[in-house]
Design an enzyme around this catalytic site. Structure first.
Site, PDB file in Angstrom:
ATOM      1  N   PHE A 168       0.858  -1.181   0.000  1.00  0.00           N
ATOM      2  CA  PHE A 168       0.000   0.000   0.000  1.00  0.00           C
ATOM      3  C   PHE A 168       0.893   1.228   0.000  1.00  0.00           C
ATOM      4  O   PHE A 168       1.659   1.438   0.933  1.00  0.00           O
ATOM      5  CB  PHE A 168      -0.947   0.046   1.207  1.00  0.00           C
ATOM      6  CG  PHE A 168      -1.844   1.258   1.161  1.00  0.00           C
ATOM      7  CD1 PHE A 168      -3.000   1.253   0.382  1.00  0.00           C
ATOM      8  CD2 PHE A 168      -1.516   2.424   1.842  1.00  0.00           C
ATOM      9  CE1 PHE A 168      -3.813   2.386   0.299  1.00  0.00           C
ATOM     10  CE2 PHE A 168      -2.324   3.557   1.758  1.00  0.00           C
ATOM     11  CZ  PHE A 168      -3.473   3.529   0.987  1.00  0.00           C
ATOM     12  N   ASP A 190       9.169   2.777   2.028  1.00  0.00           N
ATOM     13  CA  ASP A 190       7.984   3.555   2.374  1.00  0.00           C
ATOM     14  C   ASP A 190       7.731   3.367   3.861  1.00  0.00           C
ATOM     15  O   ASP A 190       7.184   2.359   4.286  1.00  0.00           O
ATOM     16  CB  ASP A 190       6.785   3.088   1.536  1.00  0.00           C
ATOM     17  CG  ASP A 190       5.522   3.880   1.853  1.00  0.00           C
ATOM     18  OD1 ASP A 190       5.518   4.611   2.863  1.00  0.00           O
ATOM     19  OD2 ASP A 190       4.535   3.749   1.100  1.00  0.00           O
ATOM     20  N   LYS A 209       2.356  10.731   7.713  1.00  0.00           N
ATOM     21  CA  LYS A 209       1.560  10.399   8.901  1.00  0.00           C
ATOM     22  C   LYS A 209       2.065  11.058  10.196  1.00  0.00           C
ATOM     23  O   LYS A 209       1.839  12.237  10.381  1.00  0.00           O
ATOM     24  CB  LYS A 209       1.429   8.883   9.023  1.00  0.00           C
ATOM     25  CG  LYS A 209       0.587   8.332   7.852  1.00  0.00           C
ATOM     26  CD  LYS A 209      -0.054   6.992   8.077  1.00  0.00           C
ATOM     27  CE  LYS A 209      -1.082   6.740   6.990  1.00  0.00           C
ATOM     28  NZ  LYS A 209      -0.785   5.626   6.117  1.00  0.00           N
TER      29      LYS A 209
HETATM   30  C1  LIG Z   1      -0.990   5.827   4.616  1.00  0.00           C
HETATM   31  C2  LIG Z   1       0.108   5.371   3.743  1.00  0.00           C
HETATM   32  C3  LIG Z   1       0.434   6.052   2.560  1.00  0.00           C
HETATM   33  C4  LIG Z   1      -0.379   7.215   2.025  1.00  0.00           C
HETATM   34  O1  LIG Z   1      -0.414   8.287   2.879  1.00  0.00           O
HETATM   35  P1  LIG Z   1      -1.538   9.429   2.652  1.00  0.00           P
HETATM   36  O2  LIG Z   1      -1.161  10.498   3.621  1.00  0.00           O
HETATM   37  O3  LIG Z   1      -2.854   8.791   2.958  1.00  0.00           O
HETATM   38  O4  LIG Z   1      -1.436   9.854   1.227  1.00  0.00           O
HETATM   39  C5  LIG Z   1       1.525   5.619   1.835  1.00  0.00           C
HETATM   40  N1  LIG Z   1       2.241   4.560   2.234  1.00  0.00           N
HETATM   41  C6  LIG Z   1       1.957   3.875   3.357  1.00  0.00           C
HETATM   42  C7  LIG Z   1       2.797   2.723   3.749  1.00  0.00           C
HETATM   43  C8  LIG Z   1       0.861   4.236   4.137  1.00  0.00           C
HETATM   44  O5  LIG Z   1       0.544   3.543   5.233  1.00  0.00           O
END
Ligand SMILES: *Cc1c(COP(=O)(O)O)cnc(C)c1O
Length: 399
Positions: A140, A225, A254
């Site tokens: 994700f 990520d 986040k």
């Molecule tokens: C939440 C998340 C995203 C996307 O972040 P947004 O602020 O919602 O665009 C990307 N990568 C990972 C691993 C995430 O958990």
């Protein structure tokens, strides 16, 4: 208005791109949230780990208010007196030379992909248009066209074609498949060091190290990520640190915003970051003074309250205690630090457990039908954690 009224309004006037648990949050503090009727709940989602520092941490709120009274937005057409201080702090916290500020996690991911594509042409010598990026299945990375192109979740992708070219997907935890996918045009590998949305999938020990070595050997950038796993969530500042598999680029978001506002960034060393030159990338809001002030406070809280060590210690208690729960349908509890999940038997509907947990005063959300993620704010005290564990065990005993 009651919770029922608020939910009805969301349904009527909002696009139906989410299926939230039927609960309305009106107030929040620390590890607790409260609905309009005054019922209090433990927050065991923490806005998907955006609230690591707890709801409305006083230091972060004070930074927000103080900065709001001085200067909030300048755009990058001018310098401001907060951004440099913020980026310096972020570089020191993460151990990288430079940072590029954006707003959302998906933008950080896009920024990393763009950096890798340019690096591929300008440093590695790949022909523009031929760059390939390897991703792993069940990932994700957000909701942009680039991110959903990498996804293999049908809901994320359906009818959004044409997808972005240049991505090759290999199975997670399959280093042989990854090695076989590398070509002279490969510029990067991108993955989550622990897959959050996939259900807190922790790779076998040594996997990240193997990916790091594979990338180094083939002159390919390793992108982690860490949007969900970063900022102490898994018991270290960043999850790659469990294996000392330092990536070339980290995507951050986040919790960088301290649960207050969207703040994201990539960090990398100058050798990679130098591919960005004036006009080649940007964001109106990225690096704004308000976000910078909030993010600095968010980082200070993580360091001063030693939330990495605390998450590690609390996570051990959580997994040990939940592992003993009398639950017929529980297969196992897994995770690192305070990013954990309970895996239930195949076909088990975890939604009913989330509803029962809500009624018992704890909010958590299922993923993939039979998995529930448990990720409280990292500021949770041991007494609060044990109280929450009691609630979870009581509910689990009914299933
Ligand atoms: C939440 C998340 C995203 C996307 O972040 P947004 O602020 O919602 O665009 C990307 N990568 C990972 C691993 C995430 O958990």
């Amino acid at each position: 208005m009651t919770s029922k009224d608020y939910i009805a309004m969301d349904e009527k006037f909002g696009a139906h791109n989410y299926h939230p648990l039927p609960v309305v949050i009106a107030r929040a503090e620390g590890v607790h949230v409260e609905d309009p009727e005054g019922k209090s709940y433990f927050d065991f989602l923490s806005a998907y780990s955006a609230v690591n520092q707890g709801h409305r941490h006083p230091r972060i709120i004070n930074a927000l208010i103080d900065q709001a009274n001085v200067c909030t937005l300048t755009s990058r057409a001018f310098h401001n007196d907060r951004m440099g201080l913020f980026l310096k702090k972020l570089c020191e916290f993460s151990g990288y030379e430079q940072a590029l500020p954006m707003n959302t996690g998906a933008e950080a991911v896009e920024t990393a992909l763009k950096a890798a594509r340019r690096w591929g042409v300008e440093i590695k010598g790949v022909k523009n248009g031929d760059q390939e990026i390897i991703c792993v299945q069940e990932n994700f990375h957000g909701r942009t066209l680039g991110a959903i192109t990498m996804s293999n979740d049908p809901d994320s992708r359906i009818n959004y074609g044409p997808y972005v070219p240049g991505f090759i997907s290999v199975p997670y935890e399959d280093i042989k498949a990854m090695a076989a996918a590398i070509t002279p045009n490969t510029v990067a590998v991108i993955l989550e060091p622990i897959q959050g949305e996939a259900g807190v999938c922790v790779p076998y020990a040594g996997y990240l190290k193997e990916v790091r070595e594979l990338c180094t050997k083939n002159n390919v950038l390793f992108i982690c990520d860490e949007v969900q796993t970063g900022f102490c969530r898994t018991g270290k500042r960043f999850a790659w640190m469990h294996e000392n598999a330092r990536p070339d680029i980290m995507c951050l978001g986040k919790a960088l915003g301290g649960g207050v506002m969207p703040v994201s960034a990539i960090v990398a060393d100058h050798a990679v970051m130098k591919v960005f030159t004036p006009g080649t990338h940007g964001s109106t809001f990225g690096g704004n003074p308000l976000a910078s002030a909030v993010a600095m406070a968010a980082l200070d809280v993580l360091v001063d309250e030693k939330l990495d060590e605390h998450a590690e210690a609390m996570g051990r208690i959580f997994r040990e205690e939940i592992g003993k729960a009398a639950c017929k349908n529980m297969v196992k509890v897994r995770g690192k630090g305070l990013l954990n999940a309970i895996l239930f038997t195949e076909g088990f509907d975890a939604w009913q457990v989330c509803l029962a947990l809500r009624d018992a005063g704890l909010l958590a959300k299922q993923t993939h039908g039979n998995i529930i993620r448990f990720a409280p704010p990292l500021v949770i005290s041991e007494a609060e954690l044990r109280q929450a564990i009691g609630i979870i065990k009581d509910v689990l005993a009914r299933y």
